[in-house]
Design an enzyme around this catalytic site. Structure first.
Site, mmCIF file in Angstrom:
data_model
loop_
_atom_site.group_PDB
_atom_site.id
_atom_site.type_symbol
_atom_site.label_atom_id
_atom_site.label_comp_id
_atom_site.label_asym_id
_atom_site.label_seq_id
_atom_site.Cartn_x
_atom_site.Cartn_y
_atom_site.Cartn_z
ATOM 1 C CG HIS A 7 7.803 48.152 11.970
ATOM 2 N ND1 HIS A 7 7.667 48.493 13.294
ATOM 3 C CD2 HIS A 7 6.657 47.506 11.638
ATOM 4 C CE1 HIS A 7 6.494 48.085 13.736
ATOM 5 N NE2 HIS A 7 5.860 47.481 12.752
ATOM 6 C CG ASP A 43 2.800 49.547 12.686
ATOM 7 O OD1 ASP A 43 2.078 50.413 12.171
ATOM 8 O OD2 ASP A 43 2.805 48.356 12.333
ATOM 9 C CG HIS A 85 1.948 46.202 16.421
ATOM 10 N ND1 HIS A 85 3.252 46.428 16.773
ATOM 11 C CD2 HIS A 85 1.930 46.226 15.071
ATOM 12 C CE1 HIS A 85 3.989 46.583 15.686
ATOM 13 N NE2 HIS A 85 3.212 46.454 14.624
HETATM 14 ZN ZN LIG Z 1 3.873 46.807 12.693
#
Ligand SMILES: [Zn+2]
Length: 1009
Positions: free
Chosen positions: A258, A370, A574
């Protein structure tokens, strides 16, 4: 039998850490080190390799925050290493701490070819197996002094406030031989030991494993680990060979990293993070053919293509071989609360188009592990973009309520469903540890109905992705008694099986509200305003460019619009739009938004000139989907405001009254609105004795993550801003009257305007704030005299309803909610909408606890500003401008219309003649969201529209041009039978009749004749 379980655990852990791990490498040989320091921004490898290098010693400090040091490691492989697995070991100063979030490096050959990343848990560069001694080693490492952040106030996130001291020390640079037998032994012991710890002491398997390790240790000569490793492994072979029971839960493990596209580092560093991690992955994929690495975000591939073409080439090879798997199909892993409808569409279409053009693949799973909650518009949009499945794990972060499912159908506002899975290990960066595997099994909510789950493994954010240790672990837990069965497979394989096994999975309807990170609707106000403004400018640009292309042959700026869209989509990542990045990221984003606005204005003006021709007739361009002041929706014509009485203004000792015959607005001497009489409905809008447009300050001190969180206790303390420095009544213009109030409080200044225009049942408000508060939440409150059981908030292509009461813990947890352009509260027969032009956070409450008799008023508040101190210590300091309006007597349709109006101001121009709208829609419930030319550059016109009220709507769409063919398409503008069947159309020349279901989004493609 006596038991000494705790002692055995100590023995195992100490033996592994202090005996086995130190024996991993042998035949250590130092290398010669040189270094060249770059205090500023990174340079391409071609420049880095040719810097002036000076001798450097292991133990020497390096790296002011955000600087780059190029190291060169040279040496010769000594004869004693011949035939061994020789590796260059580099410790940039990792301090044996976590796997990412600190210094990192990328190793290069002398010709500038990236080899692999240097990260705390994968800090080696392979030198191969030299056939003889004397082989020369020459490795360059581009080392980034990325600072660590620990959640406290720090100057490290801003290049202007950096301390001038090095952050790291080169701790190791040497050649050594990896003892593969010891390496394998360590993994055998760790896998078995971790497994045993997850098994009950009443389980014979627990004891069998521990006994096997104990016996092995009894026989192992710690003075000669290397010599005894093979025999030790043989001792453990039986314990490792015992197969899993038939009912064992099955885990699909997917390699992953990620990598946040910006966060505690600027975008430029993300580009390098991707190059390091992806280099690692392709190198590991050579060694482990079973590795499958899932990688989302077309943007990250695009960066690689531009900045690291050699790595990109390798990635493309691995995509072709199926080991490097594009997933998610979005441009970035965006926030989903705040992006507007069309932007949410473009996240999917820009991402999918990139993957199709570059690799010929189409991801079928939305991959958003996420993001901070998930809009109820997503199921429909994902399905219309050709997705079948949805993956996240973030809902496990809920602070109050546990989400009831791990595998389920998620249903959106229109009724569309998407098959959804939450990895039950509650992580997107697993190490495949025994603990994580066991937790994933015990936490899984679907046992008895489903036997499979997914687990992404690999270190993210500069940790380097999956490691060889994880892949070795995966082999050992593939079929092991006491463990779930682990198989490395693709997400598509997993979802196909999960869906087949569990077609009647439960349904979760509506938004997935994250009970956490509620501050992200408000933090870094400029992101919110910039996003909203850019989205609407893009709408205007596409609309006018399409009209100009069709009606006057104006060239359509495909490349410019695509580039602007992509940058806008990146900033919806995000941690950017939510405001949770360091100062550096947000400063760059503010500059980017300003540049995008200029570029879009240029595009729009050129299109309008082409459309209206040279001339001197005053014209008004209305890009909104509703007519305004006599200018048709999507049209350009002279405006003609409807006849309406002027606004009467009267001031007395107690305040000022503004009256336009529709509303009578009373502003008190303290500058708050004390009453609004709706003269049309003949009722009061505000409850008696109230103060509306009231600014309120709350202490805002989250428990953990400053920029992310608002805690429910913030509400218990507040200060109302009612002190007035200056109050001016502006009544020169009979068509609009205005009261301007200036307030000063501590170090901040607030200028509020309250205006009433002729002919409107709308009170408009402005607020200019010079904000110098910290850890303070600024809200503006509107108590309204309606008894509303729920509020309706605009989301993408529709709205969601949320209760205003707090009956259940789920209702209570939604104490801060996200709405786009409007929020509506009402009772049968009367409602009000609060519309805004660039804010998202709201709260809606009823009368505070206590005695009551009779109807309950409802208070709607907008969240304007915060002042979190981490990760940007000076978040939001400076000047801000807000506009919002109270629409009185509003139905949902009025809220929709006024929401567009507040965000799409008309443009005045002069031209030769009015311009007929390119597209007209007969039913106001059906809203045109986008008009554009088709992505395939065929010249076809694409019109995206939706039913906006939540009901059924028939409409006729009429094009102003001759139409050869009309078809219903998916979001990628492709034919799709399932999508077309949902929206049957009948075409008559340039007119199309169609029926829409509640909140249905329809994409029409019109081929001009
Ligand atoms: Zn993230």
């Amino acid at each position: 039998m006596h038991r000494s379980l705790a002692n055995l655990t100590l023995r195992i852990e100490r033996t592994v850490n202090q005996r086995l791990l130190p024996a991993l490498y042998r035949d250590v040989e130092p290398v010669h080190v040189e270094a060249a320091h770059l205090p500023g921004e990174p340079v391409p490898a071609s420049e880095g390799l040719s810097l002036a290098y000076a001798p450097f010693q292991v133990g020497q400090p390096w790296g002011r925050a955000w600087s780059t040091t190029w190291f060169r490691f040279t040496g010769e492989v000594p004869e004693r290493m011949r035939g061994g697995r020789v590796e260059l070991l580099v410790d940039l100063g990792f301090e044996r701490a976590g796997p990412g979030f600190r210094s990192e490096g990328l190793a290069y050959t002398p010709d500038g070819t990236p080899i692999k990343g240097i990260e705390p848990r994968t800090a080696y560069v392979p030198v191969a197996r030299p056939a003889s001694g004397g082989e020369r080693v020459d490795v360059y490492v581009e080392a980034a002094a990325n600072p660590r952040f620990d959640g406290t106030v720090t100057p490290l996130g801003d290049p202007d406030t950096l301390p001038d001291r090095p952050l790291y020390r080169l701790d190791r640079a040497e050649l050594a031989v990896l003892d593969e037998e010891v390496h394998a032994l360590v993994l055998d012991v760790q896998v078995l030991h971790q497994l045993a710890l997850t098994l009950a002491e009443t389980d014979p398997r627990h004891h069998e494993i521990r006994r096997a390790i104990e016996l092995m240790f009894d026989e192992l000569d710690v003075a000669d680990i290397s010599g005894g490793a093979a025999a030790a492994r043989a001792r453990l072979a039986d314990a490792l060979a015992s197969p899993a029971v038939p009912s064992a839960h099955r885990i699909t493990a997917v390699g992953h990293a990620h990598i946040d596209s910006a966060w505690l580092w600027p975008v430029r560093e993300t580009i390098r993070k991707c190059s390091r991690t992806f280099s690692n992955v392709v190198a590991l994929a050579d060694e482990y053919p079973e590795l499958i690495f899932a990688c989302s975000s077309a943007q990250q591939y695009a960066w690689l293509r531009e900045h690291h073409p050699k790595v990109y080439q390798r990635v493309a090879e691995k995509v072709a071989s199926g080991q490097f798997l594009p997933v998610g199909g979005m441009w970035v892993e965006s926030d989903t609360n705040m992006p507007g409808g069309e932007a949410m569409v473009r996240q999917f279409t820009e991402g999918k188009r990139f993957f199709a053009e570059e690799f010929g693949v189409e991801p079928r799973e939305v991959w958003l592990p996420d993001s901070f909650g998930y809009t109820a518009a997503l199921p429909q949009l994902a399905r219309l973009a050709g997705f079948r499945w949805f993956l996240t794990q973030k809902m496990s972060w809920n602070q109050t309520n546990q989400f009831p499912h791990h595998t389920f159908w998620w249903e959106g506002i229109d009724g569309s469903r998407i098959f959804t899975h939450f990895p039950p290990a509650d992580t997107y960066s697993s190490e495949l540890s025994g603990k994580e595997l066991a937790y994933g099994v015990s936490n899984f909510a679907e046992h008895g109905r489903s036997s499979v789950s997914l687990l992404p493994f690999g270190y993210g954010d500069g940790g380097g992705g999956p490691t060889r240790e994880m892949l070795e672990t995966a082999k050992r837990v593939a079929d092991l008694e006491g463990s779930p069965k682990v198989a490395i497979r693709t997400p598509a394989d997993f979802f196909t099986e999960a869906e087949r096994e569990y077609p009647d999975a439960p349904v979760w309807s509506g938004e997935m509200y994250l009970e956490y990170h509620r501050g992200t609707y408000t933090s870094q106000s400029a992101m919110k305003r910039g996003n909203r403004r850019t989205e609407h400018l893009l709408r205007e640009a596409e609309l006018w460019c399409t009209a100009a292309a069709v009606q006057s042959g104006h060239p359509y700026p495909y490349d410019e619009l695509a580039a602007i869209w992509q940058e806008t989509l990146l900033m919806q990542f995000h941690d950017i739009l939510p405001g949770s990045s360091i100062a550096w990221v947000h400063r760059e984003a503010r500059q980017a938004y300003a540049k995008l606005a200029n570029r879009l204005d240029t595009v729009i003006e050129a299109a309008l000139v082409a459309l209206s021709g040279p001339g001197s007739i005053p014209l008004t361009a209305n890009a909104a989907p509703h007519a305004r002041d006599g200018v048709p929706a999507l049209g350009v014509s002279p405006d003609a405001a409807a006849e309406a009485p002027d606004v009467a203004v009267r001031t007395d000792d107690d305040g000022t009254t503004l009256d336009n015959g529709l509303l009578r607005v009373r502003v008190g001497v303290d500058g708050t609105v004390t009453a609004i009489r709706d003269l049309v409905a003949d009722r009061e809008v505000l409850p008696p004795g109230s103060a509306a447009n009231l600014l309120q300050l709350h202490p805002d001190t989250p428990n953990e993550f400053d920029a992310w969180d608002i805690e429910e206790f913030y509400r218990r303390r507040r200060r109302d801003l009612t002190g007035v420095v200056k109050l001016v009544v502006e009544a020169d213009d009979p068509r609009v009257a205005r009261v301007r109030v200036t307030r000063e409080d501590r170090d901040s200044t607030y200028t509020q305007t309250i205006s009433l225009a002729a002919g409107e049942r709308v009170v408009r408000f402005g607020a200019e704030v010079d904000w110098n508060e910290r850890e303070t939440l600024l809200k503006v409150a509107f108590p309204v005299d309606v008894q509303a059981a729920h509020s309706s908030s605009e989301i993408q292509f529709g709205h969601v309803q949320r209760p205003t009461h707090t009956n259940t813990s789920w209702d209570a947890a939604r104490f801060e909610i996200c709405a786009h352009r409007w929020l509506h509260v009402g009772e049968p027969g009367y409602g009000v909408a609060l519309v805004n032009d660039g804010t998202y956070g709201h709260d809606v409450t009823r009368r505070p606890p206590g005695d009551a008799l009779g109807a309950q008023p409802t208070t709607v508040r907008l969240s304007l500003l915060r002042g979190p101190r981490y990760p940007d210590p000076d978040t939001d300091r400076g000047r801000h401008r807000f506009a919002y309006a109270l629409v009185c007597g509003a139905e949902i349709a009025d809220a929709v219309r006024e929401g567009y109006r507040a965000n799409l101001p008309v443009r005045r121009l002069t031209g030769a003649a009015p311009v007929e709208p390119l597209i007209e829609v007969s039913n106001p419930a059906v809203v045109v969201e986008a008009v554009k030319l088709a992505d395939d550059r065929s010249g076809d016109v694409v019109v995206r529209l939706y039913e906006s009220l939540g009901g059924r709507a028939r409409t006729r769409l009429t094009a102003s041009f001759e139409v050869a063919e009309v078809s219903v398409r998916d979001l990628l503008e492709r034919p799709d039978d399932e999508v077309a069947a949902l929206a049957p159309i009948s075409v008559d020349g340039a007119s199309v009749d169609l029926s829409l279901a509640p909140f249905q989004v329809v994409t029409l493609r019109l081929r001009p004749a």
